[in-house]
Design a protein around this motif. Structure first.
Motif, PDB file in Angstrom:
ATOM      1  N   ARG A   1       0.815  -1.219   0.000  1.00  0.00           N
ATOM      2  CA  ARG A   1       0.000   0.000   0.000  1.00  0.00           C
ATOM      3  C   ARG A   1       0.848   1.269   0.000  1.00  0.00           C
ATOM      4  O   ARG A   1       0.310   2.373   0.038  1.00  0.00           O
ATOM      5  N   ARG A   2       2.184   1.083  -0.035  1.00  0.00           N
ATOM      6  CA  ARG A   2       3.131   2.205  -0.085  1.00  0.00           C
ATOM      7  C   ARG A   2       2.975   3.156   1.101  1.00  0.00           C
ATOM      8  O   ARG A   2       3.103   4.370   0.955  1.00  0.00           O
ATOM      9  N   GLU A   3       2.726   2.596   2.256  1.00  0.00           N
ATOM     10  CA  GLU A   3       2.656   3.394   3.484  1.00  0.00           C
ATOM     11  C   GLU A   3       4.050   3.439   4.101  1.00  0.00           C
ATOM     12  O   GLU A   3       4.355   2.769   5.089  1.00  0.00           O
ATOM     13  N   PHE A   4       4.913   4.255   3.502  1.00  0.00           N
ATOM     14  CA  PHE A   4       6.323   4.276   3.878  1.00  0.00           C
ATOM     15  C   PHE A   4       6.557   4.919   5.246  1.00  0.00           C
ATOM     16  O   PHE A   4       7.513   4.565   5.939  1.00  0.00           O
ATOM     17  N   ASP A   5       5.713   5.881   5.598  1.00  0.00           N
ATOM     18  CA  ASP A   5       5.913   6.526   6.906  1.00  0.00           C
ATOM     19  C   ASP A   5       5.716   5.524   8.045  1.00  0.00           C
ATOM     20  O   ASP A   5       6.501   5.497   9.011  1.00  0.00           O
ATOM     21  N   ARG A   6       4.688   4.711   7.957  1.00  0.00           N
ATOM     22  CA  ARG A   6       4.466   3.697   8.987  1.00  0.00           C
ATOM     23  C   ARG A   6       5.584   2.666   8.989  1.00  0.00           C
ATOM     24  O   ARG A   6       6.018   2.198  10.049  1.00  0.00           O
ATOM     25  N   LEU A   7       6.069   2.293   7.809  1.00  0.00           N
ATOM     26  CA  LEU A   7       7.154   1.314   7.738  1.00  0.00           C
ATOM     27  C   LEU A   7       8.430   1.843   8.387  1.00  0.00           C
ATOM     28  O   LEU A   7       9.165   1.090   9.046  1.00  0.00           O
ATOM     29  N   ARG A   8       8.719   3.130   8.194  1.00  0.00           N
ATOM     30  CA  ARG A   8       9.931   3.689   8.814  1.00  0.00           C
ATOM     31  C   ARG A   8       9.831   3.632  10.333  1.00  0.00           C
ATOM     32  O   ARG A   8      10.804   3.324  11.011  1.00  0.00           O
ATOM     33  N   ARG A   9       8.650   3.925  10.864  1.00  0.00           N
ATOM     34  CA  ARG A   9       8.497   3.873  12.321  1.00  0.00           C
ATOM     35  C   ARG A   9       8.581   2.437  12.834  1.00  0.00           C
ATOM     36  O   ARG A   9       9.171   2.172  13.888  1.00  0.00           O
ATOM     37  N   ILE A  10       7.997   1.485  12.094  1.00  0.00           N
ATOM     38  CA  ILE A  10       8.019   0.083  12.537  1.00  0.00           C
ATOM     39  C   ILE A  10       9.428  -0.493  12.461  1.00  0.00           C
ATOM     40  O   ILE A  10       9.887  -1.190  13.373  1.00  0.00           O
ATOM     41  N   CYS A  11      10.130  -0.195  11.369  1.00  0.00           N
ATOM     42  CA  CYS A  11      11.478  -0.758  11.187  1.00  0.00           C
ATOM     43  C   CYS A  11      12.545   0.028  11.936  1.00  0.00           C
ATOM     44  O   CYS A  11      13.664  -0.478  12.120  1.00  0.00           O
ATOM     45  N   GLY A  12      12.250   1.253  12.321  1.00  0.00           N
ATOM     46  CA  GLY A  12      13.223   2.051  13.045  1.00  0.00           C
ATOM     47  C   GLY A  12      14.365   2.526  12.172  1.00  0.00           C
ATOM     48  O   GLY A  12      15.525   2.567  12.633  1.00  0.00           O
ATOM     49  N   VAL A  13      14.091   2.891  10.936  1.00  0.00           N
ATOM     50  CA  VAL A  13      15.127   3.347  10.004  1.00  0.00           C
ATOM     51  C   VAL A  13      14.674   4.675   9.409  1.00  0.00           C
ATOM     52  O   VAL A  13      13.511   5.083   9.527  1.00  0.00           O
ATOM     53  N   ASP A  14      15.609   5.352   8.737  1.00  0.00           N
ATOM     54  CA  ASP A  14      15.255   6.597   8.067  1.00  0.00           C
ATOM     55  C   ASP A  14      14.813   6.310   6.634  1.00  0.00           C
ATOM     56  O   ASP A  14      14.755   5.151   6.203  1.00  0.00           O
ATOM     57  N   ALA A  15      14.520   7.355   5.888  1.00  0.00           N
ATOM     58  CA  ALA A  15      13.979   7.187   4.532  1.00  0.00           C
ATOM     59  C   ALA A  15      14.997   6.542   3.592  1.00  0.00           C
ATOM     60  O   ALA A  15      14.635   5.705   2.747  1.00  0.00           O
ATOM     61  N   ASP A  16      16.283   6.920   3.714  1.00  0.00           N
ATOM     62  CA  ASP A  16      17.292   6.348   2.827  1.00  0.00           C
ATOM     63  C   ASP A  16      17.468   4.852   3.082  1.00  0.00           C
ATOM     64  O   ASP A  16      17.569   4.056   2.128  1.00  0.00           O
ATOM     65  N   ASP A  17      17.523   4.458   4.351  1.00  0.00           N
ATOM     66  CA  ASP A  17      17.669   3.037   4.660  1.00  0.00           C
ATOM     67  C   ASP A  17      16.457   2.244   4.187  1.00  0.00           C
ATOM     68  O   ASP A  17      16.596   1.124   3.675  1.00  0.00           O
ATOM     69  N   LEU A  18      15.271   2.807   4.353  1.00  0.00           N
ATOM     70  CA  LEU A  18      14.071   2.102   3.891  1.00  0.00           C
ATOM     71  C   LEU A  18      14.083   1.948   2.374  1.00  0.00           C
ATOM     72  O   LEU A  18      13.704   0.888   1.852  1.00  0.00           O
ATOM     73  N   ALA A  19      14.516   2.978   1.667  1.00  0.00           N
ATOM     74  CA  ALA A  19      14.592   2.886   0.201  1.00  0.00           C
ATOM     75  C   ALA A  19      15.580   1.798  -0.215  1.00  0.00           C
ATOM     76  O   ALA A  19      15.328   1.043  -1.174  1.00  0.00           O
ATOM     77  N   ASP A  20      16.712   1.680   0.481  1.00  0.00           N
ATOM     78  CA  ASP A  20      17.685   0.635   0.163  1.00  0.00           C
ATOM     79  C   ASP A  20      17.114  -0.753   0.451  1.00  0.00           C
ATOM     80  O   ASP A  20      17.345  -1.696  -0.318  1.00  0.00           O
ATOM     81  N   MET A  21      16.374  -0.889   1.532  1.00  0.00           N
ATOM     82  CA  MET A  21      15.778  -2.179   1.868  1.00  0.00           C
ATOM     83  C   MET A  21      14.733  -2.593   0.833  1.00  0.00           C
ATOM     84  O   MET A  21      14.685  -3.760   0.407  1.00  0.00           O
ATOM     85  N   ILE A  22      13.938  -1.640   0.406  1.00  0.00           N
ATOM     86  CA  ILE A  22      12.923  -1.949  -0.605  1.00  0.00           C
ATOM     87  C   ILE A  22      13.574  -2.307  -1.937  1.00  0.00           C
ATOM     88  O   ILE A  22      13.145  -3.235  -2.629  1.00  0.00           O
ATOM     89  N   ALA A  23      14.637  -1.588  -2.279  1.00  0.00           N
ATOM     90  CA  ALA A  23      15.343  -1.895  -3.530  1.00  0.00           C
ATOM     91  C   ALA A  23      15.945  -3.299  -3.508  1.00  0.00           C
ATOM     92  O   ALA A  23      15.957  -4.003  -4.527  1.00  0.00           O
ATOM     93  N   GLU A  24      16.436  -3.718  -2.341  1.00  0.00           N
ATOM     94  CA  GLU A  24      17.004  -5.062  -2.243  1.00  0.00           C
ATOM     95  C   GLU A  24      15.923  -6.130  -2.316  1.00  0.00           C
ATOM     96  O   GLU A  24      16.132  -7.192  -2.923  1.00  0.00           O
ATOM     97  N   ILE A  25      14.779  -5.878  -1.731  1.00  0.00           N
ATOM     98  CA  ILE A  25      13.684  -6.852  -1.814  1.00  0.00           C
ATOM     99  C   ILE A  25      13.218  -7.022  -3.256  1.00  0.00           C
ATOM    100  O   ILE A  25      12.846  -8.126  -3.683  1.00  0.00           O
TER     101      ILE A  25
END
Length: 523
Positions: free
Chosen positions: A267-291
């Motif tokens: 659902r592309r709810e990136f703000d909630r994912l950052r809070r759940i994973c405890g990472v910033d926007a750049d780290d979340l983007a890298d994690m999504i790119a790897e998946i």
């Protein structure tokens, strides 16, 4: 009322489909793979049928019912078209030695239709001569020459056998376990794999069926989850991705939290994912790119049955005089002939009536099959030629100039029944400079014009919607209402629900999801 026997004579009309007509209709709706399988079965059953050797063509036998096998269609000048980036495959099509002379007249077919709704094809016609080939003269085909090398194995016999996924897993199972019990459990788990490579079903059924403990089943499963391809034997998508990340040594608590919330990622709810994973926007983007680099269906990529490529039935290229040249693909045409010399030879030794009847039936069936294949080919060529004539704007300028077209338009133009056109266009493909398209692709519904002018093709409207979304400003995402407004300014009268339906069919997210995604990319 008295009951009595009475003899009445009544007259009625009905359409009777002979076996020959039924076979012709069946051949017409076959695609090239189904037709090839059908011809193979006929060659096994009928000793009077044989495949034509490379170079044996219909033209060589002296029959010119089909002409040169190629037809030029009037088109606007396309000199600048060759320089376009999307002009692909022209060199391959133009290099064919089977291209005949370019003409610009109407297509002249020996047979107008296989079935026009009023009658049937009669098997009468010119007698098939000895070794007569009724395949069309579109290319002589390839192959190795004969001679002293007849006893050598063919190229296909020298190829290595394809290893299936089941064979690969069985080999790894035998190497991983020495215990017969473990191998039995592993073989049972292999049988539980679905097409994607996931274990389907309850593992408790394995222990009950084999009389073993659940701990043994879990131990074997964990061991087999290390088999190749990586990600096999997972029980769900999250576990499949986890196995691949562990293999890369990239699985950490942040990744674990992301895999546990894949629905938020969808659902592309990136703000909630950052809070759940405890990472910033750049780290979340890298994690999504790897998946995105992982394979969610490891079982399909390792399937031993390779995907068969699309073999076009019709080849289209640009002629030197500005016309479109069209021919049938010789690789998709079955090349069979009737060996009447062999029929005459065996007829001389026949004494019984049953044997004579058998030979006559096989000879009649062979003659009819060859003629039906010839008529099928000419019918496909005639329908494809009319499609190219009516969709000339698409071939010159692209999908934005695709005009509305229905089966009735083609049927009326070439004097065929609409059902015949439907059978011809189903499962048949056309190779053009713009790519390979199914003939059904060129038939689209009409969307009315806002100014009362010519209507627009639904496919061209889809293309316009996609181009508007691709070129939208990241700070001003276009909503469906805004898209309707822009399209109406261009003269396209379309409703909002139609725009939403087309957008979802092209798998384009909504404006809210696109805004979230582009906002995350900007960070």
């Amino acid at each position: 009322m008295a009951l009595k026997a009475r003899l009445d004579l009544r007259q009625s009309q009905s359409l009777v489909m002979t076996p020959q007509l039924q076979q012709a209709i069946k051949l017409l709706q076959f695609n090239n793979i189904e037709l090839s399988n059908f011809i193979d079965s006929e060659l096994l059953e009928n000793p009077l049928l044989e495949r034509a050797e490379p170079g044996q063509t219909f033209a060589e036998s002296g029959d010119d019912a089909v002409g040169n096998g190629e037809q030029g269609l009037d088109a606007r000048a396309i000199d600048d078209f060759r320089d376009r980036e999307d002009f692909r495959g022209t060199d391959r099509l133009a290099s064919s030695d089977s291209m005949g002379a370019e003409t610009s007249g109407p297509l002249d077919c020996a047979s107008d239709a296989l079935y026009d709704g009023e009658g049937e094809i009669t098997p009468d016609g010119a007698p098939v001569g000895a070794n007569h080939d009724y395949s069309l003269p579109y290319g002589g085909g390839g192959g190795m020459g004969g001679g002293d090398g007849d006893d050598l194995p063919g190229l296909e016999q020298t190829l290595a056998d394809t290893v299936t996924l089941r064979q690969s897993l069985d080999d790894q199972l035998n190497l991983a376990f020495a215990s017969p019990v473990m191998r039995m459990i592993g073989s049972y788990l292999i049988d539980m794999l679905d097409d994607n490579g996931y274990v389907s079903g309850d593992l408790g059924e394995v222990s009950e069926a084999l009389g073993c403990t659940s701990a043994e089943v879990d131990a074997v499963l964990r061991r087999m989850q290390g088999f190749e391809p990586v990600g096999i034997f997972a029980r769900n998508l999250a576990e499949c991705l986890e196995l691949q990340l562990r293999d890369r040594n990239r699985f950490d608590p942040a990744m674990a939290a992301l895999l546990n919330n894949l629905e938020l990622l969808a659902r592309r709810e990136f703000d909630r994912l950052r809070r759940i994973c405890g990472v910033d926007a750049d780290d979340l983007a890298d994690m999504i790119a790897e998946i995105r680099t992982l394979d969610p269906r490891p079982g399909r990529t390792s399937d031993g049955e390779p995907a068969s490529p699309v073999i076009p039935d019709v080849l289209v290229r640009a002629g030197s005089s500005g016309n479109w040249m069209i021919e049938l693909n010789s690789d998709a045409l079955p090349r069979v002939l009737v060996n009447e010399e062999y029929a005459a030879e065996i007829s001389t030794g026949i004494r019984g009536r049953e044997e004579k009847t058998f030979v006559n039936e096989r000879l009649q069936n062979a003659n009819w099959l060859v003629k039906a294949l010839h008529q099928r080919a000419t019918t496909i060529l005639k329908v494809a030629s009319e499609i190219i004539r009516q969709q000339d704007g698409f071939f010159n300028y692209g999908v934005s100039h695709l005009r509305p077209l229905i089966l009735r338009d083609i049927a009326e133009a070439i004097s065929m029944h609409e059902s015949t056109v439907s059978r011809v266009t189903n499962g048949k493909f056309m190779a053009t400079p713009r790519g390979i398209f199914e003939l059904k692709y060129f038939f689209t519904t009409a969307i009315s014009s806002a100014d009362g002018g010519d209507s627009y093709s639904s496919e061209s409207v889809r293309h316009r919607i996609k181009s508007l979304i691709d070129g939208e400003n990241p700070k001003k995402i276009l909503s469906d209402d805004k898209l309707v407004e822009l399209l109406q300014k261009e003269g396209i009268d379309i409703a909002r629900r139609t725009v939403a339906k087309y957008r979802e069919a092209m798998r384009i997210p909504s404006s809210v999801q696109r805004r979230r995604e582009k906002k995350a990319q900007a960070r």
